[in-house]
Design a protein around this motif. Structure first.
Motif, PDB file in Angstrom:
ATOM      1  N   VAL A 194      -6.911  10.706  -0.061  1.00  0.00           N
ATOM      2  CA  VAL A 194      -7.493   9.432  -0.846  1.00  0.00           C
ATOM      3  C   VAL A 194      -6.643   8.323  -0.816  1.00  0.00           C
ATOM      4  O   VAL A 194      -6.947   7.125  -0.891  1.00  0.00           O
ATOM      5  CB  VAL A 194      -7.997  10.042  -2.348  1.00  0.00           C
ATOM      6  N   LYS A 195      -5.403   8.664  -1.127  1.00  0.00           N
ATOM      7  CA  LYS A 195      -4.351   7.446  -1.514  1.00  0.00           C
ATOM      8  C   LYS A 195      -4.220   6.625  -0.363  1.00  0.00           C
ATOM      9  O   LYS A 195      -3.986   5.463  -0.562  1.00  0.00           O
ATOM     10  CB  LYS A 195      -2.901   7.959  -1.888  1.00  0.00           C
ATOM     11  N   ALA A 196      -4.608   6.843   0.950  1.00  0.00           N
ATOM     12  CA  ALA A 196      -4.400   6.044   2.304  1.00  0.00           C
ATOM     13  C   ALA A 196      -5.457   4.899   1.666  1.00  0.00           C
ATOM     14  O   ALA A 196      -5.151   3.628   2.355  1.00  0.00           O
ATOM     15  CB  ALA A 196      -4.788   6.751   3.513  1.00  0.00           C
ATOM     16  N   GLY A 248       6.101  14.298   6.011  1.00  0.00           N
ATOM     17  CA  GLY A 248       6.113  12.988   5.680  1.00  0.00           C
ATOM     18  C   GLY A 248       5.099  12.229   6.463  1.00  0.00           C
ATOM     19  O   GLY A 248       3.791  12.694   6.569  1.00  0.00           O
ATOM     20  N   SER A 249       5.067  10.827   6.803  1.00  0.00           N
ATOM     21  CA  SER A 249       4.156   9.902   7.200  1.00  0.00           C
ATOM     22  C   SER A 249       4.549   9.293   8.381  1.00  0.00           C
ATOM     23  O   SER A 249       5.706   9.156   8.440  1.00  0.00           O
ATOM     24  CB  SER A 249       3.787   9.224   5.884  1.00  0.00           C
ATOM     25  N   GLN A 250       3.483   8.905   9.160  1.00  0.00           N
ATOM     26  CA  GLN A 250       3.802   8.047  10.307  1.00  0.00           C
ATOM     27  C   GLN A 250       4.686   8.534  11.216  1.00  0.00           C
ATOM     28  O   GLN A 250       5.659   8.002  11.918  1.00  0.00           O
ATOM     29  CB  GLN A 250       4.361   6.649   9.883  1.00  0.00           C
ATOM     30  N   PHE A 271      -6.030  20.559   6.163  1.00  0.00           N
ATOM     31  CA  PHE A 271      -5.247  19.181   6.538  1.00  0.00           C
ATOM     32  C   PHE A 271      -5.417  18.210   5.723  1.00  0.00           C
ATOM     33  O   PHE A 271      -6.605  18.440   5.037  1.00  0.00           O
ATOM     34  CB  PHE A 271      -5.782  18.923   8.028  1.00  0.00           C
ATOM     35  N   GLU A 272      -4.654  17.210   5.427  1.00  0.00           N
ATOM     36  CA  GLU A 272      -4.690  16.170   4.515  1.00  0.00           C
ATOM     37  C   GLU A 272      -4.232  14.939   4.979  1.00  0.00           C
ATOM     38  O   GLU A 272      -3.507  14.054   4.996  1.00  0.00           O
ATOM     39  CB  GLU A 272      -3.676  16.349   3.236  1.00  0.00           C
ATOM     40  N   PRO A 273      -5.006  14.626   6.252  1.00  0.00           N
ATOM     41  CA  PRO A 273      -4.915  13.277   6.939  1.00  0.00           C
ATOM     42  C   PRO A 273      -5.209  12.170   6.190  1.00  0.00           C
ATOM     43  O   PRO A 273      -6.275  12.140   5.525  1.00  0.00           O
ATOM     44  CB  PRO A 273      -5.818  13.694   8.357  1.00  0.00           C
ATOM     45  N   ALA A 301      -5.059   1.708   6.267  1.00  0.00           N
ATOM     46  CA  ALA A 301      -4.275   2.889   5.518  1.00  0.00           C
ATOM     47  C   ALA A 301      -3.245   2.043   4.850  1.00  0.00           C
ATOM     48  O   ALA A 301      -2.447   1.223   5.248  1.00  0.00           O
ATOM     49  CB  ALA A 301      -3.891   4.008   6.072  1.00  0.00           C
ATOM     50  N   TYR A 302      -3.072   2.418   3.314  1.00  0.00           N
ATOM     51  CA  TYR A 302      -1.852   1.886   2.631  1.00  0.00           C
ATOM     52  C   TYR A 302      -1.885   0.290   2.947  1.00  0.00           C
ATOM     53  O   TYR A 302      -0.706  -0.360   2.763  1.00  0.00           O
ATOM     54  CB  TYR A 302      -0.758   2.597   3.141  1.00  0.00           C
ATOM     55  N   GLY A 303      -2.985  -0.222   2.824  1.00  0.00           N
ATOM     56  CA  GLY A 303      -2.999  -1.531   2.735  1.00  0.00           C
ATOM     57  C   GLY A 303      -3.611  -2.049   1.380  1.00  0.00           C
ATOM     58  O   GLY A 303      -2.848  -2.261   0.191  1.00  0.00           O
TER      59      GLY A 303
HETATM   60  C1  LIG Z   1       0.515  10.707   1.701  1.00  0.00           C
HETATM   61  C2  LIG Z   1       0.079  12.381   1.589  1.00  0.00           C
HETATM   62  C3  LIG Z   1      -0.588  12.725   2.557  1.00  0.00           C
HETATM   63  C4  LIG Z   1      -1.246  11.727   3.804  1.00  0.00           C
HETATM   64  O1  LIG Z   1      -0.337  11.320   4.667  1.00  0.00           O
HETATM   65  P1  LIG Z   1      -0.725  10.350   6.002  1.00  0.00           P
HETATM   66  O2  LIG Z   1       0.642   9.992   6.561  1.00  0.00           O
HETATM   67  O3  LIG Z   1      -1.542   9.329   5.553  1.00  0.00           O
HETATM   68  O4  LIG Z   1      -1.597  11.353   6.973  1.00  0.00           O
HETATM   69  C5  LIG Z   1      -1.045  14.170   2.590  1.00  0.00           C
HETATM   70  N1  LIG Z   1      -0.476  14.861   1.895  1.00  0.00           N
HETATM   71  C6  LIG Z   1       0.321  14.240   1.088  1.00  0.00           C
HETATM   72  C7  LIG Z   1       0.723  15.584  -0.099  1.00  0.00           C
HETATM   73  C8  LIG Z   1       0.773  13.001   1.007  1.00  0.00           C
HETATM   74  O5  LIG Z   1       1.750  12.808  -0.131  1.00  0.00           O
END
Ligand SMILES: *Cc1c(COP(=O)(O)O)cnc(C)c1O
Length: 419
Positions: free
Chosen positions: A59-61, A201-203, A273-275, A371-373
Motif C-alpha cells: 500500500v505504501k507505494a 530491498g526495492s528497485q 508477494f508484496e509488490p 509509485a512513491y510519488g
Molecule cells: C516497501 C516494501 C514493499 C514494496 O516494495 P516495492 O519495491 O515497491 O515492490 C514490500 N514489502 C515491504 C516489507 C516493504 O517495506
C-alpha cells in the motif's frame, strides 16, 4: 508497458488529452491510468497462476483509495505498514484474510487494530515485537498468526537508501539469530507460527540477489521444519524493479516467477508477494508546467511548478525519471537542469537533461511516478498537496482533491494567549 502515448504529437493518458486535462485541473497534478494498473496486476497474477499465491499489494507505494479499489477488484490483498494503511485497505474492501502487516515499529494500538479485524499475518521484525504481539493476543485470549521477517544479509544492488537486506539495515531478524528466535516463538503462547518472510530491498534490477536470498531462506525453512516449526507460508516481499527510462531493464515478472518456482517448489508452501513499485510505478505521471527558463553562466534551468515536496524521489534517492514534453515539437535539443520552486538546492528533478527547447507555460510530464510519488508528498513551503487524477478510457476523475490554502491551515490553532 503503459498507456501514456503520443497521438499526433500530444501526450495522452489512455484516451485523455493531457493538455486539455491540465487546462481543466490546473498544474501540477498526478495522473494514473486504470488500464495500466490492472495490466500490471494481471501480469503478476498470471506469472503465478496455478498456485495459491497471495499478492498483497504494498500500500505504501500508492495508497490512494481508488487505486486500492482497482487492485482489490483484480484480486489483490494488501501489505500494510501502519494503522492508517490498514484502515485504507479495509476501506477499499480488501478482506482481512488478504492483509499482511509489515514494519519495524508496530505500536500497541496498531497490533490491537490488526487483531480486531483478523489479518492474515504479522510479519514480525524483532524479539520485542514478537513478545508484544504475543502479550496482546494472550490478553485477548486469541492467537496471532505470524511470520518472522528474516534479514538474509545479501546486498541487493538498488540505491543505498532502499536496500533492506544487509546486516547494517534496521529491517528483520539477523540471519544468525533466526533459528533461535523461531524456537522462542514456538514456545510462546499467543502467537502461531505460519511462515517465513523476507524483503531485501526495492528497485532491484537483477534476479541474482533475489535468488541468493530465497535460496538461503529455503535452507532455513528445512532447518525450521526439522526443529518442529510448522512453516506453511513463504512471504517473499516486493522489490522487483521497473524501467525508469535510464537504460536499466529489470527482469520480467515471468522470469522472476520461473526462478521462484524453481527455488520454492520443493518447499510446498503458499507464496505471498508484496509488490508495490512494479504495480503502480509506470501507471502514473506527474504533469507540471514550465514557469520560467533561467539562463545561468554554464547552464539553463527549466523551472517548473512541481517541486520536491510533490515528488521526492530525485532528491531522496538521486532517482532518474524520464521527462517528456506534453506536446512534441521539432525544436532544437537543449540541456536543462529541471528544477522546482522549493527553497532547497536538492529540489531538482534532472541534471543536464536533453530536451527539445521549452517555453514558459508549456507542459512536461515526469514519467513513472505512480509509485512513491504522491505517497511521499508533503506541504513543505506551504504548497498544498497536488491533486491525483484517475483516467479510465476517455473518462477522468479527481481521486484526491487539491486543498485550498484555507483548508491547508485549518487544523492549526493559535493558542488563547496569542489571540
Ligand atoms: C516497501 C516494501 C514493499 C514494496 O516494495 P516495492 O519495491 O515497491 O515492490 C514490500 N514489502 C515491504 C516489507 C516493504 O517495506
Amino acid at each position: 508497458m503503459h498507456h501514456f502515448q503520443y497521438r499526433e504529437n500530444r501526450l495522452f493518458a489512455e484516451d485523455v488529452d493531457l493538455t486539455a486535462l491540465a487546462e481543466q485541473i490546473g498544474t501540477p497534478f498526478y495522473v494514473y491510468s486504470e488500464a495500466t494498473l490492472r495490466r500490471h496486476m494481471r501480469v503478476f497474477r498470471q506469472a503465478f497462476e496455478h498456485t495459491d499465491a497471495l499478492i498483497a499489494y504494498a500500500v505504501k507505494a500508492n495508497p490512494n483509495l481508488a487505486v486500492l479499489k482497482i487492485l482489490a477488484r483484480e484480486g489483490a490483498g494488501a501489505d500494510v505498514v501502519s494503522g492508517g494503511e490498514l484502515q485504507r485497505a479495509l476501506e477499499a474492501s480488501i478482506s482481512p484474510e488478504k492483509i499482511v502487516f509489515s514494519g519495524v515499529a508496530k505500536t500497541f494500538d496498531e497490533i490491537n487494530a490488526a487483531i480486531d479485524v483478523g489479518i492474515y499475518q504479522f510479519n514480525v521484525e524483532s524479539e520485542p515485537e514478537l513478545e508484544a504481539i504475543a502479550k496482546i493476543a494472550r490478553a485477548r485470549q486469541t492467537t496471532a498468526p505470524i511470520a518472522l521477517r528474516i534479514n538474509p544479509d545479501v546486498s541487493a544492488g538498488g540505491h543505498e537508501k532502499i536496500s533492506t537486506g544487509r546486516t547494517e539495515d534496521k529491517f528483520g531478524v539477523p540471519w544468525s539469530m533466526a533459528r533461535s528466535l523461531y524456537g522462542k516463538a514456538r514456545a510462546l503462547e499467543g502467537v502461531a507460527i505460519k511462515g517465513v518472510d523476507v524483503h531485501i530491498g526495492s528497485q532491484i534490477a537483477e534476479l541474482a540477489p533475489f535468488e541468493s536470498a530465497f535460496k538461503k531462506i529455503a535452507t532455513l525453512i528445512a532447518d525450521l521444519r526439522a526443529d518442529g516449526c510448522p512453516i506453511e507460508r513463504l512471504d517473499l516481499g516486493g522489490g522487483l524493479g521497473i524501467p525508469y527510462g535510464e537504460g536499466v531493464t529489470p527482469p520480467h515478472p515471468k522470469d522472476y516467477a520461473e526462478m521462484i518456482t524453481r527455488v520454492t517448489k520443493p518447499l510446498d508452501v503458499q507464496l505471498i508477494f508484496e509488490p508495490g513499485r512494479m504495480i503502480a510505478g509506470n501507471a502514473g505521471v506527474l504533469v507540471t508546467r514550465v514557469v520560467y527558463v533561467k539562463e545561468s553562466i554554464d547552464r539553463k534551468f527549466l523551472i517548473v511548478d512541481a517541486g520536491m515536496n510533490d515528488l521526492m524521489r530525485p532528491a531522496l534517492y538521486d532517482a532518474w525519471h524520464d521527462i517528456w514534453p506534453v506536446e512534441k515539437t521539432e525544436r532544437d535539443i537543449t540541456e536543462y537542469d529541471v528544477v522546482g520552486p522549493v527553497c532547497e538546492s536538492s529540489d531538482r528533478f534532472a541534471k543536464a537533461r536533453s530536451l527539445p527547447e521549452l517555453l514558459p507555460s508549456e507542459l512536461v510530464s515526469i514519467m513513472s511516478t505512480g509509485a512513491y510519488g504522491a505517497a511521499q508528498t508533503s506541504q513543505y513551503n506551504s504548497r498544498p498537496l497536488i491533486p491525483e487524477i484517475l483516467v479510465h478510457h476517455d473518462q477522468h476523475a479527481v481521486i484526491r482533491q487539491r486543498p485550498s490554502f484555507q483548508k491547508m491551515i485549518e487544523s492549526e490553532v493559535i493558542p488563547t494567549w496569542l489571540v
